[in-house]
Structures are given as structure tokens and as C-alpha cells.
Design a protein around this motif. Structure first.
Motif, PDB file in Angstrom:
ATOM      1  N   ARG A  43       0.761  -1.360  -0.215  1.00  0.00           N
ATOM      2  CA  ARG A  43       0.335   0.131  -0.110  1.00  0.00           C
ATOM      3  C   ARG A  43       1.041   0.788   0.200  1.00  0.00           C
ATOM      4  O   ARG A  43       0.491   2.159  -0.175  1.00  0.00           O
ATOM      5  N   ASN A  85      -7.557  10.517  -4.602  1.00  0.00           N
ATOM      6  CA  ASN A  85      -7.996   9.538  -4.216  1.00  0.00           C
ATOM      7  C   ASN A  85      -7.028   8.791  -3.190  1.00  0.00           C
ATOM      8  O   ASN A  85      -6.207   7.992  -3.779  1.00  0.00           O
ATOM      9  N   GLN A  86      -7.127   8.819  -2.160  1.00  0.00           N
ATOM     10  CA  GLN A  86      -6.707   7.841  -1.000  1.00  0.00           C
ATOM     11  C   GLN A  86      -5.174   8.511  -0.604  1.00  0.00           C
ATOM     12  O   GLN A  86      -4.242   8.003  -0.247  1.00  0.00           O
ATOM     13  N   THR A  87      -4.959   9.894  -1.135  1.00  0.00           N
ATOM     14  CA  THR A  87      -3.853  10.208  -0.799  1.00  0.00           C
ATOM     15  C   THR A  87      -3.590  10.723   0.849  1.00  0.00           C
ATOM     16  O   THR A  87      -4.669  10.629   1.231  1.00  0.00           O
ATOM     17  N   LYS A 137      -7.791  12.550   0.248  1.00  0.00           N
ATOM     18  CA  LYS A 137      -8.962  11.390   0.642  1.00  0.00           C
ATOM     19  C   LYS A 137     -10.140  12.873   1.610  1.00  0.00           C
ATOM     20  O   LYS A 137     -11.607  12.228   1.867  1.00  0.00           O
ATOM     21  N   ASP A 184       2.989  11.708  -2.485  1.00  0.00           N
ATOM     22  CA  ASP A 184       1.981  11.140  -3.289  1.00  0.00           C
ATOM     23  C   ASP A 184       0.850  12.245  -3.581  1.00  0.00           C
ATOM     24  O   ASP A 184       0.177  12.616  -4.354  1.00  0.00           O
TER      25      ASP A 184
END
Lengths: 400, 259
Positions: free
Chosen positions: A317, A379-381, A385, A349
Motif C-alpha cells: 500500500r 483519491n486515497q492520498t 481523501k 503522493d
């Protein structure tokens, strides 16, 4: 809730005779980064009442609570009573004790301090005032101070975690047992000749931010996830145990104040085999505050978070290192006009958080603030997020 | 009678001739500064700031000051008014051989923060006074020259010009020149003009009242006007205690949190 009521009753009875002071603050927060550009409108009126009473020469009691009328996101409006701080304190010549609900901020850097882990965050109430987005802790604070050394120990019997705008209703909160008492200790001093302030920190307790686990995996509670489960498992939010050893330094040189802070976090996943639990890591920040001119202060810092038990084969991840760059600027040309901008950039990121505001004191005790908190990134950084929670806000505060 | 007049004239000439010598002037100003210097002091301070639109803002502070064992000044201020900043405390620890230490306790933060020094020319509480203005003057920071005599508020004052003794002092204070009006009898300053680093008149100080407390001439009512931006700051002290017993712990970082 029971302990809140008990604390309020106990302290209010002592403090009724004192003259209250505090503020009334009303704010409107507009979500500006949603699909329809106006994602949400939050409104609230916060009345904070502070009571303080001396008890003899060395003792005092303090109570501070909020009456908060709030309409948050799409929920129905609510009126809440929130204890901000409620504690009794004795400060002797060298020895001190404080018990109740209080704030205890550690570290040197706002927002990114690795050692500032006692107070949880309330990310649903970001504003220009720090007390709006930090949560005080229940505990007993013992302190000893001499000319050369200060020592403090915090004993925290009730675990409190951070609050995020996202729904984490499946959280698993630790029980209030003796074995769950958290301990935080701090030792401070100054090397007088060169003006070097230093602090040492120790914390044994739980992370304020959740990790995610499968509560009933076939091979034990914290087993690593391997293969593809036949049915999607239920994921729980879990506040893992951790131990922290930290240190910081600050020293002024001309119009610069140099600061260095670092901490080692020993997490539950000591071997780095569980991709769902954060691995043990070092977190270090270095930087300086620079008084460019008397009314302008610029702060720059760099933060490195480095996992010591990182296993690339298992943990796909993240990265072994996370690098952050922070920038903050404070400009106060007049005592009634104040501009601040704090920005954190996650280098790896490429996500960013930016908080800025301008405050204008209309007349003494009445301040108008306009501000924004914006999140950028995929997204998801780290900050990406939170993109949907980006907002602009306006606050009017009157103090009494 | 003639002899009396003659002796006064001779004395005056000798007095003024003496003042033309820099060292004598320096010693005279050292005496003047010493007259208003204390070992410890506490007072309630009211600062009124009046801007060019004549809008007033009032700050009330409890003020404590005490020298340490090395003669360095220490200053503690606890803010009372406006209510918005009530509970804020500021600690300044001066050092001879290194940068001053400054600590600020903000009640909203519930934390003592070490803050970066903005230098002696930084504004004290956003007023027209700088930290240099409110600090203890160091006679050797400036070179002194006798200018002339001038009557001010009914007192025949000596006008003294002070210029920075070094580039460092010029940079630290921001003043290229200060002209003092000194009451030669009481050896106290009644008025001063401050010139900026370009040599232009920047500020005028008027001391409206001195009180003699425990052997110290204490300025209790001070007005500073910045003539360049038409901005006025007035400091009035009440409940003044000079050279009385004061606990050492007042000047510790830990004590900043206490009310």
C-alpha cells in the motif's frame, strides 16, 4: 456522559461565585469542492463559558464548557453541552498536580508535530482557533520543576480518539480498565549558556487514529491478510497500542528560531508483517521560524516519516518513507489585523492541505475571520481523501 | 550679589564646557538612566493606542520586571484586557551574550510557545513603543553630545543628542539619532525625539508624570507619537511597587500558565 455531568456538577458548585468570561462565536462553513461545488453548509453558534477560582495561594479550579448549537453536514440541528476543560490544580514551589479534563499539547510544530499525541483531533471543527479542533483529555498531571529541570507525568484512564468527518461506525474502542491506563511523561530543561531548550517524551498508550482490521479472521485477530477471502470481510476501526520515545530542541540565532523534533513509534505490528496495522516508524521534523520583519514571521519545516520494519513483499500500500514540507506565514501589520497561512505538502503522493485566514478586530473584543481549509490530491492520498471536506468559512467572535 | 551672579555664570560655563566632552556627557546620561532604573518592579499598566482615525484601543496588563543575578532584565506581562486576549502571558528574558528568550502563553493553545525574537525594534504590544524604548537603556550603546538648553514645561532642560555607538546598535534599535530633553536638577528625561535609520524624525516621547518611589524616579504617564503615521500610544502605570520582594518563579516558563 456520566463523567461529564459529574465533573460539571463538582466544579460548577465551586465556581458559581466567579465572574464568567468566554466568547460567543458563530460560523458558517461552506463545502466548496464537491461535484455540485457547494457540497455542504455547516452552521454553528458556540458559546464558551470559562470559570476560574483561586483556592488559596497555590490552588485553583477551572471549568470551561461549550454550548454548541450546530447543524453539521446533512444532520438535523443539535444543541450540545461539551466540556472543554474542567480541572483542579495545585501549584506549589516545585511540585504541582492537576486532575480532571485538560489540554496538554506536546512538541514544537503545529499540525505536524510527531510528539503531540496526547490530545486527539476533531477534524469536523477546523477553524481559526485551535481549541475548536483539539479535544482535551481526562487525566492526572503530576509535575516537578526546579531551576534546571521540569518533569511531568500524565496518567490517562479514559481513552479518547480523534474524530474524522468520514463515518467509522464500526470502531472498536478499548474498555476503561486499569491495564488500559495511558502514561505520558515529559522531561524539559534549558542549556542556559547557549539558550537551547530541550524536551524528552515518553508515551505508552494507544494511537488516536484508527488502523483497520478484520475482527474475526481465521488465524487470529491481527493476522496478516493473505489470498482473497471468499466473502468480503467486515472491517473494523481499531486503535492500536503504541509506545513513543521523543525528543525536541529549539535555539534562537538572531531573528531565527531553529527547531528539531523527532520520535520513534513502536506499534503493535513489531515485525512489519501486518499490512493493516501501521509499522514501527521514526518521525522527524526540522525547521525554523524567521522574523523577517517585526510584523512578519515565516516558518519552514521538513518532516520525514520512515518505517523501520517495512516489508515491500507484504505491504504494497505505502512507501518506506513519507516526506512532508510545511510552510507557514503570519503577518500582523496591526494588532487588530492578522493573516495566517499554513500549508502542508506531502511530497511523495503530491497531496496538500492549506489553511489560511484573515482576522480583523472590528472593535476590541469583536473579531471577524474569513478563512479556508482546502485539500488537494488524488483519491486515497494523505490529503486527497479529504478533498470533499474542503471548505471556506466565516466566523464572528465576541468575547466577554 | 555681583559675585553670586559671577559664580553662577562661571559654574554654568564650566558645566557646559564639561558637557562638550563626550565622556562627561556619557557619565551624565548614565546617571540619568540610573535614576529611573529598578531592581524589581510591578505595576498595572494601561496602554491606549490611538490610530490616525482617532480610534482608540485599550490594553490592560499586569507588568512584572526583575533583574537576575547577572543583572539581566526579565519581564513578565499578563494580559487582562481586551477580554479576547485575557490570560495571555508574555515572558522576555534578556541576555548580554546571546539572543533574548521570548515565550508566549496563549490560553487558546494552552501551551507555552517559544517565539522568535523580532529584535529590539519590534513593536511592544503593537504600540508605538519598541522593546528598546521600554527596556533599560544601556549608556554605552550611544555616543552623547550636548546641544543646548531649552525650556520645556517650565523646566530649563539640557538637550542631549545620542547617536548609535555602533552599526549593531543602529540595526538593533532602528534609530539613527535620539534627542533627549533632560531636567538637570532631578536628572530625569522629560521629552525625547527619535529619528529613523534614514535620519527623519519618527517619534516624539513626552513623559507627563514622574513619581519618586523607593528612590527611583518612575515615569507613570508616557506618551509616544509616531509623527510619520500619526499614531499615538499612551502608557499609564498604577499600583506601582518598586524594589519590593518578588518571587523568582514569576520569571519561569512554568509560571506563564498561571493567572
Amino acid at each position: 456522559m456520566k463523567k461529564i455531568v459529574l465533573l460539571l456538577i463538582f466544579f460548577s458548585s465551586t465556581l458559581l461565585a466567579t465572574e464568567p468570561h468566554g466568547f460567543v462565536k458563530t460560523s458558517i462553513n461552506l463545502g466548496v469542492r464537491g461535484d455540485n461545488k457547494l457540497k455542504f453548509i455547516n452552521t454553528n453558534v458556540r458559546t464558551q463559558i470559562n470559570l476560574y477560582q483561586d483556592l488559596g495561594e497555590n490552588g485553583s479550579v477551572t471549568a470551561s464548557f461549550d454550548l454548541l448549537y450546530e447543524k453539521y453536514m446533512n444532520s438535523t440541528p443539535e444543541l450540545k453541552i461539551i466540556p472543554v476543560e474542567t480541572y483542579a490544580q495545585y501549584s506549589g514551589k516545585n511540585f504541582g498536580i492537576k486532575a480532571g479534563k485538560y489540554y496538554d499539547f506536546w512538541g514544537l510544530f503545529d499540525w505536524i508535530s510527531p510528539t503531540d499525541i496526547l490530545d486527539p483531533w476533531d477534524m469536523t471543527h477546523i477553524s481559526s482557533d485551535i481549541e475548536d479542533y483539539r479535544i482535551s483529555i481526562y487525566g492526572i498531571n503530576l509535575s516537578y520543576g526546579s531551576d534546571i529541570l521540569n518533569a511531568e507525568i500524565n496518567l490517562l484512564p479514559f481513552f479518547q480518539h480523534s474524530i474524522f468527518p468520514m463515518d467509522i461506525s464500526t470502531e472498536e474502542v478499548p474498555s476503561n480498565q486499569l491495564k488500559e491506563i495511558e502514561i505520558g511523561a515529559k522531561l524539559s530543561g534549558i542549556a542556559e549558556k547557549i539558550g537551547l531548550d530541550w524536551d524528552l517524551y515518553y508515551f505508552r498508550g494507544r494511537d488516536r487514529n484508527p488502523s483497520r482490521i478484520y475482527p474475526n479472521p481465521p488465524a487470529g485477530n491481527l493476522a496478516p491478510v493473505t489470498g482473497t477471502p471468499s466473502t468480503p470481510p467486515l472491517i473494523k476501526e481499531y486503535y492500536q497500542k503504541l509506545t513513543m520515545y521523543g525528543i525536541d530542541f529549539s535555539i534562537p540565532v538572531s531573528s531565527l528560531l531553529f527547531k528539531l523534533e523527532g520520535a520513534y513509534f513502536l506499534t503493535e505490528d513489531r515485525k512489519g508483517n501486518n499490512p493493516l496495522i501501521e509499522n514501527p516508524y521514526f518521525s522527524t521534523v526540522g525547521g525554523f521560524d524567521w522574523s523577517v520583519i517585526p510584523t512578519l514571521t515565516l516558518s519552514l519545516s521538513y518532516k520525514l516519516k520512515s518505517y523501520t520494519k517495512f516489508n515491500k513483499k507484504i505491504d504494497t500500500r505505502g512507501r518506506k518513507n513519507n516526506n512532508f514540507f510545511t510552510f507557514s506565514l503570519k503577518y500582523q501589520p496591526k494588532d487588530y489585523l492578522n493573516f495566517q497561512w499554513i500549508s502542508i505538502y506531502q511530497i511523495d503522493d503530491k497531496s496538500t492541505m492549506s489553511l489560511s485566514f484573515i482576522s480583523y478586530s472590528i472593535i476590541d473584543d469583536y473579531t471577524l475571520t474569513l478563512g479556508e481549509i482546502l485539500f488537494y490530491g488524488k483519491n486515497q492520498t494523505t490529503y486527497g481523501k479529504f478533498t470533499d471536506y474542503s471548505e471556506v468559512f466565516v466566523e464572528l467572535k465576541g468575547s466577554f | 550679589m555681583k559675585w553670586e551672579k559671577f559664580s553662577i555664570v562661571v559654574s554654568a560655563v564650566l558645566f557646559l564646557t564639561g558637557f562638550t566632552r563626550g565622556q562627561d556627557m556619557r557619565d551624565f546620561m548614565a546617571k540619568v538612566f540610573r535614576q529611573s532604573t529598578w531592581n524589581s518592579m510591578s505595576a498595572d499598566m494601561t496602554l491606549t493606542i490611538i490610530d490616525s482615525r482617532e480610534e482608540k484601543r485599550i490594553r490592560e496588563v499586569k507588568f512584572f520586571s526583575k533583574k537576575d543575578k547577572n543583572g539581566n532584565n526579565r519581564m513578565l506581562m499578563k494580559f487582562i484586557r481586551p477580554r479576547e486576549v485575557m490570560g495571555t502571558s508574555f515572558l522576555l528574558l534578556e541576555h548580554k551574550n546571546r539572543e533574548d528568550d521570548r515565550y508566549l502563553y496563549l490560553p487558546a493553545l494552552r501551551r507555552v510557545k517559544r517565539i522568535v525574537a523580532s529584535g529590539k525594534k519590534g513593536n511592544f504590544m503593537s504600540s508605538d513603543f519598541t522593546y528598546y524604548d521600554i527596556g533599560e537603556p544601556k549608556p554605552d550603546d550611544f555616543k552623547y553630545k550636548y546641544l543646548d538648553e531649552e525650556e520645556f514645561k517650565g523646566v530649563k532642560c539640557i538637550k542631549v543628542e545620542a547617536t548609535p555607538a555602533s552599526e549593531r546598535v543602529l540595526n538593533d534599535t532602528g534609530y539613527s539619532k535620539i534627542i533627549y530633553w533632560v531636567d538637570p536638577e532631578k536628572k530625569i528625561i522629560l521629552k525625547a525625539e527619535y529619528y529613523d535609520d534614514r535620519g527623519k524624525l519618527q517619534k516624539i516621547l513626552n513623559i507627563n508624570e514622574h513619581k519618586l518611589i523607593n528612590g527611583v524616579y518612575f515615569a507613570t504617564d508616557i506618551v509616544m507619537k509616531d509623527v510619520q503615521i500619526n499614531h499615538i500610544s499612551r502608557i499609564k502605570f498604577t499600583n506601582i511597587k518598586i524594589n519590593e520582594k518578588m518571587p523568582e518563579r514569576y520569571f519561569s516558563v512554568k509560571h506563564l500558565r498561571r493567572r
